[in-house]
Design a protein around this motif. Structure first.
Motif, PDB file in Angstrom:
ATOM      1  N   ILE A   1     -67.638 -38.454  41.433  1.00  0.00           N
ATOM      2  CA  ILE A   1     -68.377 -37.855  40.326  1.00  0.00           C
ATOM      3  C   ILE A   1     -67.668 -36.578  39.885  1.00  0.00           C
ATOM      4  CG2 ILE A   1     -69.968 -36.459  41.749  1.00  0.00           C
ATOM      5  CD1 ILE A   1     -72.189 -37.462  39.783  1.00  0.00           C
ATOM      6  N   GLN A   2     -67.525 -36.403  38.570  1.00  0.00           N
ATOM      7  CA  GLN A   2     -66.852 -35.243  37.994  1.00  0.00           C
ATOM      8  C   GLN A   2     -67.812 -34.510  37.074  1.00  0.00           C
ATOM      9  OE1 GLN A   2     -63.479 -36.273  35.571  1.00  0.00           O
ATOM     10  NE2 GLN A   2     -62.880 -34.159  35.165  1.00  0.00           N
ATOM     11  N   GLN A   3     -67.856 -33.198  37.183  1.00  0.00           N
ATOM     12  CA  GLN A   3     -68.787 -32.399  36.397  1.00  0.00           C
ATOM     13  C   GLN A   3     -68.075 -31.641  35.279  1.00  0.00           C
ATOM     14  OE1 GLN A   3     -70.746 -29.236  38.566  1.00  0.00           O
ATOM     15  NE2 GLN A   3     -72.445 -29.121  37.108  1.00  0.00           N
ATOM     16  N   PHE A   4     -68.728 -31.595  34.115  1.00  0.00           N
ATOM     17  CA  PHE A   4     -68.309 -30.758  32.995  1.00  0.00           C
ATOM     18  C   PHE A   4     -69.476 -29.825  32.692  1.00  0.00           C
ATOM     19  CE2 PHE A   4     -66.226 -34.827  32.686  1.00  0.00           C
ATOM     20  CZ  PHE A   4     -64.928 -34.567  32.274  1.00  0.00           C
ATOM     21  N   LYS A   5     -69.245 -28.525  32.709  1.00  0.00           N
ATOM     22  CA  LYS A   5     -70.331 -27.586  32.463  1.00  0.00           C
ATOM     23  C   LYS A   5     -69.845 -26.398  31.649  1.00  0.00           C
ATOM     24  CE  LYS A   5     -69.693 -25.091  36.830  1.00  0.00           C
ATOM     25  NZ  LYS A   5     -70.357 -24.648  38.086  1.00  0.00           N
ATOM     26  N   CYS A   6     -70.772 -25.557  31.281  1.00  0.00           N
ATOM     27  CA  CYS A   6     -70.446 -24.353  30.534  1.00  0.00           C
ATOM     28  C   CYS A   6     -70.113 -23.224  31.514  1.00  0.00           C
ATOM     29  CB  CYS A   6     -71.631 -23.946  29.656  1.00  0.00           C
ATOM     30  SG  CYS A   6     -71.404 -22.368  28.795  1.00  0.00           S
ATOM     31  N   VAL A   7     -68.985 -22.586  31.284  1.00  0.00           N
ATOM     32  CA  VAL A   7     -68.603 -21.386  32.032  1.00  0.00           C
ATOM     33  C   VAL A   7     -68.512 -20.254  31.029  1.00  0.00           C
ATOM     34  CG1 VAL A   7     -66.870 -20.281  33.481  1.00  0.00           C
ATOM     35  CG2 VAL A   7     -67.330 -22.734  33.734  1.00  0.00           C
ATOM     36  N   LEU A   8     -69.308 -19.226  31.229  1.00  0.00           N
ATOM     37  CA  LEU A   8     -69.366 -18.120  30.276  1.00  0.00           C
ATOM     38  C   LEU A   8     -67.982 -17.525  30.029  1.00  0.00           C
ATOM     39  CD1 LEU A   8     -72.625 -16.271  31.403  1.00  0.00           C
ATOM     40  CD2 LEU A   8     -72.309 -17.855  29.493  1.00  0.00           C
ATOM     41  N   LYS A   9     -67.707 -17.263  28.777  1.00  0.00           N
ATOM     42  CA  LYS A   9     -66.458 -16.657  28.310  1.00  0.00           C
ATOM     43  C   LYS A   9     -65.245 -17.570  28.498  1.00  0.00           C
ATOM     44  CE  LYS A   9     -68.113 -11.929  29.035  1.00  0.00           C
ATOM     45  NZ  LYS A   9     -67.833 -10.610  29.674  1.00  0.00           N
ATOM     46  N   ASP A  10     -65.484 -18.833  28.795  1.00  0.00           N
ATOM     47  CA  ASP A  10     -64.386 -19.794  28.910  1.00  0.00           C
ATOM     48  C   ASP A  10     -64.548 -20.836  27.806  1.00  0.00           C
ATOM     49  OD1 ASP A  10     -62.456 -21.629  29.533  1.00  0.00           O
ATOM     50  OD2 ASP A  10     -62.937 -21.763  31.662  1.00  0.00           O
ATOM     51  N   SER A  11     -63.772 -20.702  26.750  1.00  0.00           N
ATOM     52  CA  SER A  11     -63.907 -21.571  25.578  1.00  0.00           C
ATOM     53  C   SER A  11     -63.456 -22.995  25.845  1.00  0.00           C
ATOM     54  CB  SER A  11     -63.109 -20.982  24.409  1.00  0.00           C
ATOM     55  OG  SER A  11     -61.727 -20.921  24.742  1.00  0.00           O
ATOM     56  N   LEU A  12     -62.814 -23.238  26.977  1.00  0.00           N
ATOM     57  CA  LEU A  12     -62.332 -24.579  27.304  1.00  0.00           C
ATOM     58  C   LEU A  12     -63.403 -25.430  27.970  1.00  0.00           C
ATOM     59  CD1 LEU A  12     -58.762 -23.730  28.661  1.00  0.00           C
ATOM     60  CD2 LEU A  12     -59.424 -24.372  26.338  1.00  0.00           C
ATOM     61  N   THR A  13     -64.568 -24.838  28.234  1.00  0.00           N
ATOM     62  CA  THR A  13     -65.660 -25.566  28.881  1.00  0.00           C
ATOM     63  C   THR A  13     -66.742 -25.909  27.856  1.00  0.00           C
ATOM     64  OG1 THR A  13     -66.876 -23.544  29.476  1.00  0.00           O
ATOM     65  CG2 THR A  13     -65.176 -24.335  31.015  1.00  0.00           C
ATOM     66  N   LEU A  14     -67.769 -26.633  28.287  1.00  0.00           N
ATOM     67  CA  LEU A  14     -68.845 -27.036  27.385  1.00  0.00           C
ATOM     68  C   LEU A  14     -69.483 -25.836  26.700  1.00  0.00           C
ATOM     69  CD1 LEU A  14     -70.850 -29.812  29.302  1.00  0.00           C
ATOM     70  CD2 LEU A  14     -69.117 -30.110  27.534  1.00  0.00           C
ATOM     71  N   SER A  15     -70.003 -26.056  25.499  1.00  0.00           N
ATOM     72  CA  SER A  15     -70.694 -24.990  24.765  1.00  0.00           C
ATOM     73  C   SER A  15     -71.950 -24.538  25.482  1.00  0.00           C
ATOM     74  CB  SER A  15     -71.049 -25.466  23.354  1.00  0.00           C
ATOM     75  OG  SER A  15     -69.895 -25.694  22.585  1.00  0.00           O
ATOM     76  N   ASP A  16     -72.579 -25.460  26.222  1.00  0.00           N
ATOM     77  CA  ASP A  16     -73.820 -25.164  26.930  1.00  0.00           C
ATOM     78  C   ASP A  16     -73.979 -26.198  28.038  1.00  0.00           C
ATOM     79  OD1 ASP A  16     -76.528 -24.610  27.680  1.00  0.00           O
ATOM     80  OD2 ASP A  16     -76.949 -23.902  25.655  1.00  0.00           O
ATOM     81  N   SER A  17     -74.573 -25.800  29.146  1.00  0.00           N
ATOM     82  CA  SER A  17     -74.853 -26.749  30.233  1.00  0.00           C
ATOM     83  C   SER A  17     -76.161 -27.502  30.003  1.00  0.00           C
ATOM     84  CB  SER A  17     -74.897 -26.024  31.583  1.00  0.00           C
ATOM     85  OG  SER A  17     -73.595 -25.633  31.977  1.00  0.00           O
TER      86      SER A  17
ATOM     87  N   ASP B   1     -79.564 -28.779  32.629  1.00  0.00           N
ATOM     88  CA  ASP B   1     -79.128 -27.454  33.070  1.00  0.00           C
ATOM     89  C   ASP B   1     -77.835 -27.457  33.877  1.00  0.00           C
ATOM     90  OD1 ASP B   1     -80.028 -28.585  35.383  1.00  0.00           O
ATOM     91  OD2 ASP B   1     -81.610 -27.126  35.770  1.00  0.00           O
ATOM     92  N   ALA B   2     -77.269 -28.627  34.125  1.00  0.00           N
ATOM     93  CA  ALA B   2     -76.039 -28.686  34.929  1.00  0.00           C
ATOM     94  C   ALA B   2     -74.887 -29.338  34.181  1.00  0.00           C
ATOM     95  CB  ALA B   2     -76.298 -29.420  36.241  1.00  0.00           C
ATOM     96  N   GLY B   3     -75.043 -29.540  32.874  1.00  0.00           N
ATOM     97  CA  GLY B   3     -73.967 -30.092  32.078  1.00  0.00           C
ATOM     98  C   GLY B   3     -73.865 -31.606  32.117  1.00  0.00           C
ATOM     99  N   LEU B   4     -72.643 -32.097  32.130  1.00  0.00           N
ATOM    100  CA  LEU B   4     -72.326 -33.517  32.008  1.00  0.00           C
ATOM    101  C   LEU B   4     -71.598 -33.999  33.262  1.00  0.00           C
ATOM    102  CD1 LEU B   4     -71.905 -36.113  30.178  1.00  0.00           C
ATOM    103  CD2 LEU B   4     -69.758 -35.037  29.451  1.00  0.00           C
ATOM    104  N   PHE B   5     -71.910 -35.237  33.673  1.00  0.00           N
ATOM    105  CA  PHE B   5     -71.256 -35.821  34.839  1.00  0.00           C
ATOM    106  C   PHE B   5     -70.639 -37.168  34.467  1.00  0.00           C
ATOM    107  CE2 PHE B   5     -74.340 -32.908  36.531  1.00  0.00           C
ATOM    108  CZ  PHE B   5     -73.722 -32.354  37.649  1.00  0.00           C
ATOM    109  N   LYS B   6     -69.428 -37.394  34.961  1.00  0.00           N
ATOM    110  CA  LYS B   6     -68.745 -38.672  34.827  1.00  0.00           C
ATOM    111  C   LYS B   6     -68.734 -39.325  36.204  1.00  0.00           C
ATOM    112  CE  LYS B   6     -64.180 -40.632  33.731  1.00  0.00           C
ATOM    113  NZ  LYS B   6     -62.770 -40.298  33.372  1.00  0.00           N
ATOM    114  N   TYR B   7     -69.389 -40.489  36.302  1.00  0.00           N
ATOM    115  CA  TYR B   7     -69.546 -41.139  37.601  1.00  0.00           C
ATOM    116  C   TYR B   7     -68.743 -42.432  37.643  1.00  0.00           C
ATOM    117  CZ  TYR B   7     -71.866 -43.412  41.578  1.00  0.00           C
ATOM    118  OH  TYR B   7     -72.120 -44.050  42.759  1.00  0.00           O
ATOM    119  N   ASP B   8     -67.836 -42.519  38.587  1.00  0.00           N
ATOM    120  CA  ASP B   8     -67.025 -43.714  38.802  1.00  0.00           C
ATOM    121  C   ASP B   8     -67.725 -44.563  39.859  1.00  0.00           C
ATOM    122  OD1 ASP B   8     -65.126 -45.613  39.687  1.00  0.00           O
ATOM    123  OD2 ASP B   8     -63.466 -44.335  39.056  1.00  0.00           O
TER     124      ASP B   8
END
Length: 298
Positions: A105-121, A92-99
């Motif tokens: 830690i960097q998060q990738f998630k879905c932001v509604l109406k933003d096509s540049l973000t994940l399709s779904d969290s 439910d919180a998307g994808l995380f890249k952990y160094d």
């Protein structure tokens, strides 16, 4: 599993605080180059020493993981380009890249109406393609992340395109030893991705028994065989050349249950199959099963 003593050694959560585990609900396991076990649970991540099973999360270098304490972890994988990077997906919180080196830690998630973000969290599965690309299976389509630019390419169902995905709900991903990407879906079955044309071939041989298939897990064995866990339909082995089913196992063949969760191969090339009602060990040569249940120490 101790193959010499023929018994299971278990590590369990102890509410009194005398255990290495913080939670018994483990959804994913990853062993890194330092022989640390990363355990994804329904409330964050535990990092254990694979030999002593001592919890390592308490070390300051893992402080960034506290951000995930309330997250359901669906998948954990390393990175072929850097031994210091761990990729973590959640439900439910998307994808995380952990160094792990820098503790960032960097998060990738879905932001509604933003096509540049994940399709779904809601992210179910991950698979690398080479060193620069990461496939991300979500419940609203398949995303491809360019790790150098952080740009996403999205693949979704197109009703009028037979070479697109037939189902946007992705459950499982596999990159095989030939760099093929296999995509398991919730109701549309299994697809093979054609990278050069950005198209998908549906594996029709899985639809002999019903007009839908739920592909919960995918696995490649040491002989490059493709194994498919189909929810409530058991285990299939696929001939990668003909794309036809070469073997199928269900409860009638001795499988503990047809709800398949994961596969693992041992040094004797037996296939261990985790199911909803027990653990099955398949001798792939003799095509026979030995099953283990809670009474056996699970």
């Amino acid at each position: 599993w101790n193959k010499y003593k023929w018994k299971f050694n278990s590590v369990e959560y102890d509410p009194k605080g005398n255990s290495a585990l913080l939670n018994n609900d483990i959804y994913s396991i990853y062993e890194d180059e330092n022989h640390q076990l990363w355990l994804g649970t329904n409330s964050g991540i535990m990092v254990l020493d694979s030999e002593t099973f001592l919890l390592k999360n308490r070390h300051n270098k893992f402080n960034a993981l506290k951000r995930l304490e309330k997250e359901q972890i669906s998948c954990i994988i390393g990175d072929p380009a850097s031994k210091n990077i761990i990729w973590i997906s959640t439900l439910d919180a998307g994808l995380f890249k952990y160094d792990t080196m820098r503790g960032l830690i960097q998060q990738f998630k879905c932001v509604l109406k933003d096509s540049l973000t994940l399709s779904d969290s809601l992210v179910t599965s991950l698979a690398h393609l080479g060193e620069n690309y990461l496939f991300i299976g979500t419940f609203s389509g398949l995303d491809l992340l360019n790790k150098k630019t952080n740009k996403l390419t999205k693949f979704k169902r197109k009703i009028d395109d037979s070479l697109s995905l037939g189902d946007n709900q992705i459950l499982s991903l596999l990159k095989d030893s030939y760099e093929n990407i296999w995509v398991g879906t919730n109701s549309g079955g299994l697809y093979k991705f054609l990278f050069n044309s950005n198209q998908f071939i549906q594996i029709r041989s899985l639809f002999n028994k019903r007009n839908y298939q739920t592909i919960s897990v995918l696995f490649e064995d040491i002989r490059n065989g493709i194994w498919i866990g189909a929810f409530r339909d058991g285990v299939y082995k696929l001939n990668r050349t003909t794309l036809e089913v070469s073997d199928h196992y269900s409860s009638e063949d001795g499988l503990a249950d047809t709800g398949i969760n994961s596969f693992l191969e041992d040094d004797k090339r037996n296939l261990w199959i985790s199911t909803d009602r027990g653990l099955s060990r398949l001798n792939v040569v003799e095509k026979t099963f030995v099953n283990f249940y809670k009474t056996d120490g699970l």
